[in-house]
Design an enzyme around this catalytic site. Structure first.
Site, PDB file in Angstrom:
ATOM      1  N   CYS A  54     -27.930 -41.058  91.589  1.00 31.20           N
ATOM      2  CA  CYS A  54     -27.076 -41.985  92.425  1.00 31.20           C
ATOM      3  C   CYS A  54     -27.575 -43.475  92.198  1.00 31.20           C
ATOM      4  O   CYS A  54     -26.616 -44.400  92.312  1.00 31.20           O
ATOM      5  CB  CYS A  54     -27.135 -41.515  93.927  1.00 31.20           C
ATOM      6  N   ARG A 131     -19.879 -36.175  93.706  1.00 33.36           N
ATOM      7  CA  ARG A 131     -19.513 -37.446  93.386  1.00 33.36           C
ATOM      8  C   ARG A 131     -17.923 -37.379  92.975  1.00 33.36           C
ATOM      9  O   ARG A 131     -17.146 -37.140  91.977  1.00 33.36           O
ATOM     10  CB  ARG A 131     -20.087 -37.475  91.975  1.00 33.36           C
TER      11      ARG A 131
END
Length: 217
Positions: A54, A131
């Site tokens: 991330c 995601r």
């Protein structure tokens, strides 16, 4: 006997209006509808703050923010973390990586926005968002939905390419072929009548056949 089923919310679909919401972000309170008739919104979720993949995505998106802004698009991040976690992580990225995060990040501890947009996939995690990426046009219509697993980061140039493709299609009423890049030839919509198909070869396009024609814009 009354029957009751606690069913999950319907997943948003391409072509539908994006569900509106109000949320706390690192830039203050926002409503999705604040951007209506003003900007595209690229709403994306990440599994958690202070995680390696991330962090690389946030740095890559920050580096590309000017490109998104030039395309009249606003990046908006989200994870199931608190605003304090977001602020600490954003500060950490700036202090340790030298990268300032210029876009707002939604704090979604109650999973309200993540649930609205179908970002929770229980076989991946029941407490972290996958995601996901939602491209939402200025009319608040969902134009594209992408899902990636927790383990693999996104390709940011592909997100920019997709946005340019949508805008090209909207502006010129065309489609874009496989592997299209800005500047490449585009696909002319196929004829809808016999008469149109019979004159297709005379319209000045580069045609492989009556139904597959290209042009430069």
């Amino acid at each position: 006997m009354d029957m009751y089923c606690e069913c999950p919310p319907a997943m948003p679909r391409i072509g539908e209006e994006a569900p509106d919401f109000e949320a706390v972000t690192t830039h203050g309170v926002m409503k999705l509808s604040d951007y209506k008739d003003k900007k595209w919104v690229v709403l994306f979720s990440h599994p958690a703050d202070f995680t390696p993949v991330c962090t690389t995505e946030f740095m890559a998106l920050a580096a590309a923010d000017d490109e998104f802004q030039a395309l009249n698009a606003q990046l908006v991040g989200l994870s199931i973390d608190s605003i304090h976690s977001h602020l600490a992580w954003v500060r950490n990225i700036k202090e340790k990586m030298g990268v300032k995060i210029p876009f707002p990040v939604i704090a979604d501890l109650d999973m309200h926005v993540a649930s609205l947009f179908g970002m929770i996939h229980p076989n991946q995690s029941s407490t972290a968002a996958v995601r996901a990426v939602f491209f939402i046009d200025p009319s608040m219509i969902i134009r594209c939905i992408l899902y990636y697993p927790l383990s693999n980061g996104r390709n940011i140039p592909e997100l920019i390419r997709l946005l340019k493709a949508f805008q090209t299609s909207d502006t010129h009423s065309v489609a874009t072929p496989a592997n299209w890049q800005p500047g490449d030839k585009v696909v002319v919509p196929p004829p809808k009548t016999v008469e149109q198909s019979e004159i297709r070869d005379t319209e000045g396009y580069e045609c492989k056949d009556w139904y597959l024609c290209f042009k430069t814009i």
